[in-house]
Motif scaffolding. Sequence first.
Motif, PDB file in Angstrom:
ATOM      1  N   VAL A  80       0.770  -1.036  -0.102  1.00  0.00           N
ATOM      2  CA  VAL A  80      -0.161  -0.013   0.083  1.00  0.00           C
ATOM      3  C   VAL A  80       0.981   1.382  -0.032  1.00  0.00           C
ATOM      4  O   VAL A  80       0.295   2.161  -0.637  1.00  0.00           O
ATOM      5  CB  VAL A  80      -0.913   0.042   1.219  1.00  0.00           C
ATOM      6  CG1 VAL A  80      -1.882   1.273   1.175  1.00  0.00           C
ATOM      7  CG2 VAL A  80      -1.863  -1.177   1.034  1.00  0.00           C
ATOM      8  N   VAL A  81       2.040   1.217   0.776  1.00  0.00           N
ATOM      9  CA  VAL A  81       2.943   2.389   0.628  1.00  0.00           C
ATOM     10  C   VAL A  81       3.368   2.792  -0.822  1.00  0.00           C
ATOM     11  O   VAL A  81       3.277   3.739  -1.403  1.00  0.00           O
ATOM     12  CB  VAL A  81       4.169   1.915   1.677  1.00  0.00           C
ATOM     13  CG1 VAL A  81       5.347   3.491   1.375  1.00  0.00           C
ATOM     14  CG2 VAL A  81       3.494   2.130   3.012  1.00  0.00           C
ATOM     15  N   GLU A  82       3.588   1.557  -1.448  1.00  0.00           N
ATOM     16  CA  GLU A  82       4.152   1.680  -2.970  1.00  0.00           C
ATOM     17  C   GLU A  82       2.925   2.277  -3.756  1.00  0.00           C
ATOM     18  O   GLU A  82       3.063   3.171  -4.642  1.00  0.00           O
ATOM     19  CB  GLU A  82       4.657   0.455  -3.336  1.00  0.00           C
ATOM     20  CG  GLU A  82       4.897   0.559  -4.859  1.00  0.00           C
ATOM     21  CD  GLU A  82       5.325  -0.572  -5.564  1.00  0.00           C
ATOM     22  OE1 GLU A  82       5.581  -0.824  -6.659  1.00  0.00           O
ATOM     23  OE2 GLU A  82       5.759  -1.707  -4.769  1.00  0.00           O
ATOM     24  N   LEU A  83       1.700   1.664  -3.345  1.00  0.00           N
ATOM     25  CA  LEU A  83       0.537   2.176  -4.146  1.00  0.00           C
ATOM     26  C   LEU A  83       0.260   3.873  -4.082  1.00  0.00           C
ATOM     27  O   LEU A  83       0.061   4.480  -5.108  1.00  0.00           O
ATOM     28  CB  LEU A  83      -0.643   1.419  -3.663  1.00  0.00           C
ATOM     29  CG  LEU A  83      -2.052   2.006  -4.151  1.00  0.00           C
ATOM     30  CD1 LEU A  83      -2.241   1.725  -5.511  1.00  0.00           C
ATOM     31  CD2 LEU A  83      -3.175   1.190  -3.372  1.00  0.00           C
ATOM     32  N   ARG A  84       0.429   4.096  -2.709  1.00  0.00           N
ATOM     33  CA  ARG A  84       0.211   5.645  -2.385  1.00  0.00           C
ATOM     34  C   ARG A  84       1.448   6.537  -3.104  1.00  0.00           C
ATOM     35  O   ARG A  84       1.224   7.711  -3.264  1.00  0.00           O
ATOM     36  CB  ARG A  84      -0.017   5.857  -1.064  1.00  0.00           C
ATOM     37  CG  ARG A  84      -1.447   5.129  -0.494  1.00  0.00           C
ATOM     38  CD  ARG A  84      -1.488   5.139   0.817  1.00  0.00           C
ATOM     39  NE  ARG A  84      -2.739   4.421   1.346  1.00  0.00           N
ATOM     40  CZ  ARG A  84      -2.876   4.068   2.417  1.00  0.00           C
ATOM     41  NH1 ARG A  84      -2.146   4.390   3.424  1.00  0.00           N
ATOM     42  NH2 ARG A  84      -4.155   3.279   2.601  1.00  0.00           N
TER      43      ARG A  84
END
Length: 251
Positions: A80-84
């Motif tokens: 999710v960090v990479e997604l954001r």
Amino acid sequence: MATKIDVRDFNLFYGEFQALKDLTLPIQANEITALIGPSGCGKSTFLRSLNRMNDTIPSVHTEGEVWLDDQNIYAEGVDVVELRQRVGMVFQRPNPFPQSIYDNVAFGPRVMGTARRGELDEIVQASLESVGLWGEVRHRLKDSALNLNPGQQQRLCIGRAIAVRPEVILMDEPCSALDPVATLHVEDLMQKLAKDYTIVIVTHNMQQAARVSHQTGFFWLGKLVEFGQTEQIFSSPKEELTESYITGRRG
């Protein structure tokens, strides 16, 4: 035009309450997609679904798929960090950190470790140039970002979002707290940024949607009533509810 985000049969629930219902729509790369509809109809909830910001709410659960290029962002194991990082967010009210102008823009690359120390100056300058702020602040980068006027603060927040080199920028009513002059600055900026980014904007200002967007989606009670080319939506909507809302008879 290539599809950047492909939403397929997407539903979102707050506990037992279903806030989004069977949403299916394509969001095109390097275009501005506007989401319109009355307050409480699910626009902002949907926007936050595109980078999974709703995950922070314990009662939320989802069904369906949201594809970013060739990845379903709701699949197991998604970072999710990479997604954001790939899908950045600009909020309704300017929210600069209580730091210097420079440190606001440098924050993301520092935290994510995406830039070596010598590159930060270049990233900060390029980001501020992209949002048309460099000429206004280049001699006071160490000043507090809170000293900027609201329009400058919002452009700074957009610059902070693009400093981590996202692919998509989500904007939740980015002009609602701005005066008309600052609003036009941000609208002009959005149109320039669409050459390099895919932009999705929530707005209550239908004139703004008509001015800046390529595609428009009309939401009503958690459903997507109509989606299509902005010119078509505003000049010859296919659904009676869409026409009633746009002409002010409903809403």
